[in-house]
Design a protein around this motif. Structure first.
Motif, PDB file in Angstrom:
ATOM      1  N   ASN A  30       0.843  -1.186   0.000  1.00  0.00           N
ATOM      2  CA  ASN A  30       0.000   0.000   0.000  1.00  0.00           C
ATOM      3  C   ASN A  30       0.877   1.234   0.000  1.00  0.00           C
ATOM      4  OD1 ASN A  30      -2.467  -1.407   0.133  1.00  0.00           O
ATOM      5  ND2 ASN A  30      -2.147  -1.768   2.322  1.00  0.00           N
ATOM      6  N   HIS A  39       1.739  -3.322   9.383  1.00  0.00           N
ATOM      7  CA  HIS A  39       0.417  -3.224   8.761  1.00  0.00           C
ATOM      8  C   HIS A  39      -0.402  -4.471   9.076  1.00  0.00           C
ATOM      9  CE1 HIS A  39       0.903   0.540   6.531  1.00  0.00           C
ATOM     10  NE2 HIS A  39       2.180   0.251   6.684  1.00  0.00           N
ATOM     11  N   VAL A  41      -4.290  -6.338   9.227  1.00  0.00           N
ATOM     12  CA  VAL A  41      -5.645  -6.404   8.682  1.00  0.00           C
ATOM     13  C   VAL A  41      -6.454  -7.369   9.537  1.00  0.00           C
ATOM     14  CG1 VAL A  41      -7.073  -7.080   6.707  1.00  0.00           C
ATOM     15  CG2 VAL A  41      -4.920  -5.858   6.329  1.00  0.00           C
ATOM     16  N   TYR A  48      -9.695  -5.964  15.682  1.00  0.00           N
ATOM     17  CA  TYR A  48      -9.250  -4.631  15.240  1.00  0.00           C
ATOM     18  C   TYR A  48      -8.906  -3.763  16.444  1.00  0.00           C
ATOM     19  CZ  TYR A  48      -9.916   0.188  13.497  1.00  0.00           C
ATOM     20  OH  TYR A  48      -9.776   1.522  13.213  1.00  0.00           O
ATOM     21  N   SER A  60      -0.533   0.065  11.855  1.00  0.00           N
ATOM     22  CA  SER A  60      -1.657   0.600  11.087  1.00  0.00           C
ATOM     23  C   SER A  60      -2.646  -0.536  10.927  1.00  0.00           C
ATOM     24  CB  SER A  60      -1.181   1.092   9.715  1.00  0.00           C
ATOM     25  OG  SER A  60      -2.273   1.420   8.886  1.00  0.00           O
ATOM     26  N   THR A  62      -6.333  -2.123   9.648  1.00  0.00           N
ATOM     27  CA  THR A  62      -7.464  -2.032   8.719  1.00  0.00           C
ATOM     28  C   THR A  62      -8.491  -3.094   9.073  1.00  0.00           C
ATOM     29  OG1 THR A  62      -6.040  -1.260   6.917  1.00  0.00           O
ATOM     30  CG2 THR A  62      -8.168  -2.202   6.299  1.00  0.00           C
ATOM     31  N   LEU A  64     -11.863  -5.093   7.725  1.00  0.00           N
ATOM     32  CA  LEU A  64     -12.536  -5.387   6.465  1.00  0.00           C
ATOM     33  C   LEU A  64     -14.054  -5.229   6.549  1.00  0.00           C
ATOM     34  CD1 LEU A  64     -10.580  -8.546   5.219  1.00  0.00           C
ATOM     35  CD2 LEU A  64     -10.150  -6.129   4.714  1.00  0.00           C
ATOM     36  N   ARG A  66     -17.271  -3.603   7.817  1.00  0.00           N
ATOM     37  CA  ARG A  66     -17.693  -2.366   8.441  1.00  0.00           C
ATOM     38  C   ARG A  66     -18.812  -2.617   9.443  1.00  0.00           C
ATOM     39  NH1 ARG A  66     -13.647  -0.048   8.518  1.00  0.00           N
ATOM     40  NH2 ARG A  66     -14.833   1.717   9.368  1.00  0.00           N
ATOM     41  N   ASP A  80     -10.496  -6.253  -0.553  1.00  0.00           N
ATOM     42  CA  ASP A  80     -10.198  -6.982   0.687  1.00  0.00           C
ATOM     43  C   ASP A  80      -9.036  -7.954   0.489  1.00  0.00           C
ATOM     44  OD1 ASP A  80     -12.357  -5.694   1.855  1.00  0.00           O
ATOM     45  OD2 ASP A  80     -13.738  -7.351   1.477  1.00  0.00           O
ATOM     46  N   ALA A  83      -5.813  -6.140   0.344  1.00  0.00           N
ATOM     47  CA  ALA A  83      -5.418  -5.688   1.684  1.00  0.00           C
ATOM     48  C   ALA A  83      -4.766  -6.819   2.473  1.00  0.00           C
ATOM     49  CB  ALA A  83      -6.634  -5.137   2.430  1.00  0.00           C
TER      50      ALA A  83
END
Length: 337
Positions: A30, A39, A41, A48, A60, A62, A64, A66, A80, A83
């Motif tokens: 990214n 990073h 995910v 998270y 960082s 992320t 997936l 929401r 996704d 990522a």
């Protein structure tokens, strides 16, 4: 089954599109991948938030899915998959709701990717069907005997399990980023201390409670929470049920239980209550009908978007439900005294 084939085709299509997006490359990164941070995910909110607590500014993260996304029917997008492919660490629950993950991981060409499965971090409990609970057959991607018990996937709802998960994340982050290993260990220790404090508070509330039975008018996501504190419960469905609306017989059974227990507060659907400005028409009608049927003030049916702060669930179902249980016990305790 048709549903299984549809999901498989969607995953394969997504993977083809993802491969097209980074054809001719090895492991794409990214734009922010060279910022010196790890990073990470995750699929859903619980890992998270744990990753943020343990990783701090050194990671960082992320997510997936929401808020409001139905995890049991989720299908990954090409974005996704990219990522996950670009991540240093990927965290998912590992139950049947995450059956799509194996297909994606099999197609990810990133030998440095570290994978953490929450269900591998704790001792698992099987879903159970308690008295009055509406039974159903799961529509998952593989067949199994009808009598085979499925592990409950909501492993993080016990603070003790949450602590074990955080320790696993700290170890994984340290292995992937040794330069910040001490910082990960420190943050993990600080967070586990808060979780232990929360655990002690829950134990104290339960020990002093006038009653130790929870009535839950929806899927029951607190199997591990109930087991940790010796709680009995009644609910419409097990935690990972596919059904959305309980039968009239199930609703009637739960109403009778609430009356018998003498509760004056009821948590109906904390996910929607927390994630939407107002409940859907069906849920709102159910809320009003339950209040009228049981003589409970309508404002006490359902829970506002309050959270269990130490767990950091920010309005997700498990945090709110744990808070609701605590409110039930404290009210019971006050009535007894």
């Amino acid at each position: 089954s048709v549903t299984a084939m549809r999901k498989l085709l969607c995953v394969l299509l997504a993977m083809v599109l993802a491969v097209s997006a980074f054809s001719g490359c090895t492991v794409q990164r990214n734009p922010a991948s060279d910022d010196g941070r790890l990073h990470v995910v995750t699929t859903i909110f619980a890992p998270y938030d744990f990753a943020r607590q343990v990783g701090g500014d050194d990671v960082s993260v992320t997510m997936l899915l929401r808020p409001g996304c139905e995890v049991h029917a989720y299908e990954p997008t090409p974005k996704d998959i990219i990522a996950i492919r670009n991540a240093d660490v990927f965290i998912y629950v590992g139950g049947e709701s995450d059956a799509w993950v194996k297909t994606v991981l099999d197609g990810v060409d990133n030998p440095n990717l570290r994978v953490v499965t929450l269900m591998d971090c704790v001792e698992l409990l099987d879903e159970e069907t308690v008295e009055g609970m509406q039974t159903e057959k799961h529509d998952h991607d593989h067949d199994h005997a009808a009598d085979d018990a499925e592990p409950d996937e909501h492993v993080w709802t016990s603070p003790r399990n949450a602590a074990r998960i955080c320790q696993k994340l700290a170890d994984t982050f340290a292995a992937a980023d040794s330069a910040h290993a001490a910082a990960y260990a420190q943050r993990c220790g600080d967070y586990v201390e808060k979780l232990n404090q929360l655990d002690a508070e829950f134990q104290d509330v339960v020990e002093r409670a006038a009653r130790k039975t929870v009535v839950f008018a929806d899927r029951f996501p607190l199997r591990y929470f109930a087991d940790a504190y010796g709680l009995d419960y009644y609910a419409a469905y097990p935690g990972c049920a596919d059904a959305a609306e309980p039968s009239a017989a199930t609703v009637a059974f739960l109403i009778d239980k609430v009356r018998a227990e003498g509760y004056d507060i009821l948590d109906v659907d904390s996910v929607i209550a927390a994630q939407a400005p107002k409940l859907s028409p069906y849920r709102e009608a159910m809320r009003e009908n339950l209040a009228a049927a049981m003589g409970i003030a309508v404002e006490n049916v359902g829970v506002k978007a309050t959270t269990t702060e130490h767990l950091g669930f920010e309005g997700r179902e498990e945090g709110i439900s744990a808070t609701a249980v605590c409110i039930l016990f404290r009210r019971s305790d006050e009535q007894r005294s």
